[in-house]
Scaffold this active site. Structure first.
Site, short mmCIF file in Angstrom:
data_model
loop_
_atom_site.label_atom_id
_atom_site.label_comp_id
_atom_site.label_asym_id
_atom_site.label_seq_id
_atom_site.Cartn_x
_atom_site.Cartn_y
_atom_site.Cartn_z
N PHE A 16 0.83 -1.20 0.00
CA PHE A 16 0.00 0.00 0.00
C PHE A 16 0.87 1.27 0.00
O PHE A 16 0.86 2.07 -0.96
CB PHE A 16 -0.92 -0.10 1.23
CG PHE A 16 -1.52 1.16 1.74
CD1 PHE A 16 -2.02 2.14 0.88
CD2 PHE A 16 -1.60 1.39 3.12
CE1 PHE A 16 -2.59 3.30 1.38
CE2 PHE A 16 -2.17 2.54 3.63
CZ PHE A 16 -2.66 3.51 2.76
N ILE A 17 1.66 1.47 1.05
CA ILE A 17 2.43 2.72 1.15
C ILE A 17 3.62 2.70 0.19
O ILE A 17 3.89 3.70 -0.50
CB ILE A 17 2.90 2.94 2.61
CG1 ILE A 17 1.67 3.06 3.53
CG2 ILE A 17 3.77 4.20 2.72
CD1 ILE A 17 1.96 3.08 5.02
N ASP A 36 10.01 -6.65 -3.27
CA ASP A 36 8.89 -7.14 -2.46
C ASP A 36 8.85 -8.66 -2.62
O ASP A 36 9.15 -9.18 -3.70
CB ASP A 36 7.58 -6.54 -2.99
CG ASP A 36 6.48 -6.51 -1.92
OD1 ASP A 36 5.99 -5.42 -1.60
OD2 ASP A 36 6.09 -7.60 -1.43
N GLY A 41 1.82 -7.79 -0.72
CA GLY A 41 1.74 -6.79 -1.80
C GLY A 41 1.08 -7.36 -3.03
O GLY A 41 0.90 -8.57 -3.16
N ASP A 61 13.29 -11.21 -0.91
CA ASP A 61 12.95 -11.13 0.51
C ASP A 61 14.00 -10.31 1.26
O ASP A 61 15.19 -10.51 1.05
CB ASP A 61 12.90 -12.57 1.05
CG ASP A 61 12.11 -12.65 2.33
OD1 ASP A 61 12.51 -12.02 3.33
OD2 ASP A 61 11.07 -13.34 2.34
N TYR A 149 4.10 -6.78 17.19
CA TYR A 149 4.39 -5.82 16.10
C TYR A 149 5.03 -4.55 16.66
O TYR A 149 6.06 -4.08 16.16
CB TYR A 149 3.08 -5.51 15.37
CG TYR A 149 3.18 -4.41 14.33
CD1 TYR A 149 3.76 -4.64 13.08
CD2 TYR A 149 2.67 -3.14 14.60
CE1 TYR A 149 3.82 -3.63 12.14
CE2 TYR A 149 2.72 -2.12 13.65
CZ TYR A 149 3.30 -2.37 12.43
OH TYR A 149 3.37 -1.36 11.49
N LYS A 153 8.85 -3.13 15.98
CA LYS A 153 9.13 -1.81 15.42
C LYS A 153 10.06 -1.02 16.34
O LYS A 153 10.92 -0.29 15.87
CB LYS A 153 7.82 -1.03 15.18
CG LYS A 153 7.00 -1.56 14.01
CD LYS A 153 7.66 -1.20 12.67
CE LYS A 153 6.83 -1.66 11.49
NZ LYS A 153 7.47 -1.44 10.19
N VAL A 179 -2.45 4.78 8.75
CA VAL A 179 -2.47 5.33 7.40
C VAL A 179 -3.61 4.71 6.59
O VAL A 179 -3.91 3.52 6.75
CB VAL A 179 -1.12 5.04 6.69
CG1 VAL A 179 -1.01 5.84 5.40
CG2 VAL A 179 0.06 5.34 7.61
N1 LIG Z 1 -0.63 1.17 7.05
C1 LIG Z 1 -0.45 1.71 8.25
O1 LIG Z 1 -1.39 2.20 8.88
C2 LIG Z 1 0.92 1.74 8.88
C3 LIG Z 1 1.08 2.38 10.13
C4 LIG Z 1 2.33 2.40 10.71
C5 LIG Z 1 3.41 1.81 10.08
N2 LIG Z 1 3.21 1.17 8.89
C6 LIG Z 1 4.38 0.55 8.26
O2 LIG Z 1 4.49 1.04 6.94
C7 LIG Z 1 5.06 0.03 6.10
C8 LIG Z 1 4.16 -0.22 4.90
O3 LIG Z 1 2.89 -0.69 5.38
P1 LIG Z 1 1.67 -0.97 4.44
O4 LIG Z 1 0.46 -0.56 5.15
O5 LIG Z 1 1.95 -0.45 3.08
O6 LIG Z 1 1.67 -2.56 4.44
P2 LIG Z 1 1.66 -3.59 3.20
O7 LIG Z 1 1.50 -4.94 3.80
O8 LIG Z 1 0.70 -3.14 2.16
O9 LIG Z 1 3.13 -3.42 2.64
C9 LIG Z 1 4.23 -4.14 3.15
C10 LIG Z 1 4.87 -4.84 1.96
O10 LIG Z 1 6.01 -5.56 2.43
C11 LIG Z 1 6.05 -6.79 1.71
N3 LIG Z 1 6.81 -7.75 2.49
C12 LIG Z 1 6.40 -8.42 3.59
N4 LIG Z 1 7.37 -9.24 4.02
C13 LIG Z 1 8.42 -9.07 3.18
C14 LIG Z 1 9.71 -9.65 3.10
N5 LIG Z 1 10.11 -10.56 3.99
N6 LIG Z 1 10.53 -9.27 2.09
C15 LIG Z 1 10.12 -8.36 1.16
N7 LIG Z 1 8.89 -7.80 1.18
C16 LIG Z 1 8.06 -8.14 2.19
C17 LIG Z 1 4.60 -7.19 1.54
O11 LIG Z 1 4.41 -8.11 0.48
C18 LIG Z 1 3.95 -5.85 1.28
O12 LIG Z 1 3.88 -5.56 -0.11
C19 LIG Z 1 5.23 -1.20 6.99
O13 LIG Z 1 6.55 -1.20 7.49
C20 LIG Z 1 4.26 -0.95 8.11
O14 LIG Z 1 4.65 -1.63 9.29
C21 LIG Z 1 2.00 1.13 8.27
#
Ligand SMILES: NC(=O)c1ccc[n+]([C@@H]2O[C@H](COP(=O)([O-])OP(=O)(O)OC[C@H]3O[C@@H](n4cnc5c(N)ncnc54)[C@H](O)[C@@H]3O)[C@@H](O)[C@H]2O)c1
Length: 324
Positions: A16-17, A36, A41, A61, A149, A153, A179
């Site tokens: 997403f982000i 990714d 994702g 990974d 989690y 972090k 987010v």
């Molecule tokens: N969405 C929120 O509200 C929020 C809030 C605080 C922090 N975050 C942090 O922001 C970041 C992005 O979050 P998001 O909401 O886009 O989540 P998301 O799950 O959409 O994105 C995370 C991505 O990481 C990939 N991934 C997971 N394990 C992996 C690995 N071992 N190797 C390579 N890729 C891997 C997943 O396939 C995914 O595409 C994360 O670190 C999350 O912890 C998100």
């Protein structure tokens, strides 16, 4: 000019982000390498990016050091967004969460140091604050995570700082507060509440609330989070940890009612069920440090962000629904 012609690696680029960040970096003229493992994702999130000749995607990974060493060759910036990113899932599988998040960042930092990356910017989370009673969280407060989690972090932030302090690698951690926005997953119980509730509202289903709904969150539109990431790339703020939020909390009850109003589903109800373990009661960002160090100012109110997100969703999925 900061990103023009620069090589930027985005981990978690299909998420997403990460995918929103990738698009913005490409617009600014960067050469972006997205990586990714596609655990959560979706490759369709990168459809826009793939149209740009300055974009490459590599499936891999973050727990694989030799893969990262290869990817980080001649890299200016690394944005580390890849994570095991769900609080409730981390409660079910703490060791997996630790493995991806903590072992993952150790690899990212080691590879960045060895390959002389100029800057590493990390997606941390407001969950590191955990159960401290103060509503408004500032970076100096105690951190008492109450989920695997949040604990992971916090460990990541510590390693980010240590790699700056000990090895001089320029690292900055951004603590995101809840987010939401385009490309957020809406098809899993582990996704954010806005995506789930919008989906339920448009399908004429009541909204399910864990607990009494009086818990509050600082829901932040993804474009503001991207703005903060770009500023963190531009400014010289090594070793820092900075809150990124909307600075404007809303209770889940009010959020639910707002979603029902925007979708013209005011006949639906909020249905209350047991609270979830690991969920924090109140959370909202003190943005003083973000304003001072990054000149960050959120641009979206929650209503503006929700409207833009819902309109994007309706258009993308060709849904017959009007946002009010
Ligand atoms: N969405 C929120 O509200 C929020 C809030 C605080 C922090 N975050 C942090 O922001 C970041 C992005 O979050 P998001 O909401 O886009 O989540 P998301 O799950 O959409 O994105 C995370 C991505 O990481 C990939 N991934 C997971 N394990 C992996 C690995 N071992 N190797 C390579 N890729 C891997 C997943 O396939 C995914 O595409 C994360 O670190 C999350 O912890 C998100």
């Amino acid at each position: 000019m900061t990103f023009q012609g620069k090589k930027v690696v985005v981990t978690g680029a299909a998420g997403f982000i990460g995918s929103n960040l990738t698009d913005s970096l490409l617009e600014l003229g960067a050469e972006v390498v997205g990586i990714d493992n596609l655990f959560n994702g979706r490759t369709e999130n990168l459809d826009e990016a793939r149209k740009n000749k300055n974009f490459q995607f590599h499936k891999g990974d973050v727990r694989d050091l030799s893969f990262l060493l290869d990817m980080f060759e001649e890299t200016d910036f690394v944005y580390h967004e890849a994570a095991f990113a769900s609080v409730p899932q981390s409660v079910k599988m703490p060791e997996n969460c630790h493995d991806v998040n903590v072992n993952g960042i150790m690899n990212v930092l080691n590879a960045a140091r060895r390959m002389d990356v100029k800057k590493v910017i990390f997606a941390s989370s407001s969950s590191v604050y955990g159960e401290i009673p103060d509503l408004k969280k500032n970076e100096e407060m105690r951190r008492v995570p109450i989920s695997p989690y949040g604990a992971a972090k916090l460990a990541c932030e510590a390693y980010m700082y240590v790699f700056y302090h000990v090895y001089g690698l320029k690292t900055t951690s951004l603590r995101y507060f809840n987010v939401y926005g385009p490309r957020q997953r809406d098809d899993s119980p582990y996704t954010g509440v806005i995506a789930i509730w919008f989906n339920r509202a448009r399908n004429n289903q009541n909204l399910i609330v864990f607990g009494d709904g009086e818990q509050s969150r600082d829901f932040t539109y993804v474009k503001d989070v991207i703005q903060a990431n770009l500023l963190a790339g531009e400014k010289d703020v090594p070793g820092e940890i900075i809150n990124i939020g909307a600075g404007n909390p809303i209770s889940l009850n009010d959020l639910g009612r707002l979603i029902l109003k925007l979708t013209d589903r005011e006949h639906l109800k909020l249905e209350y069920t047991d609270p979830r373990p690991g969920d924090i009661k109140h959370s909202f960002a003190d943005l003083t440090k973000a304003q001072e160090m990054l000149n960050f100012q959120p641009k979206y109110t929650q209503e503006e962000g929700l409207r833009e997100y819902f309109k994007w969703y309706i258009e993308k999925n060709n849904i017959d629904l009007e946002i009010h």
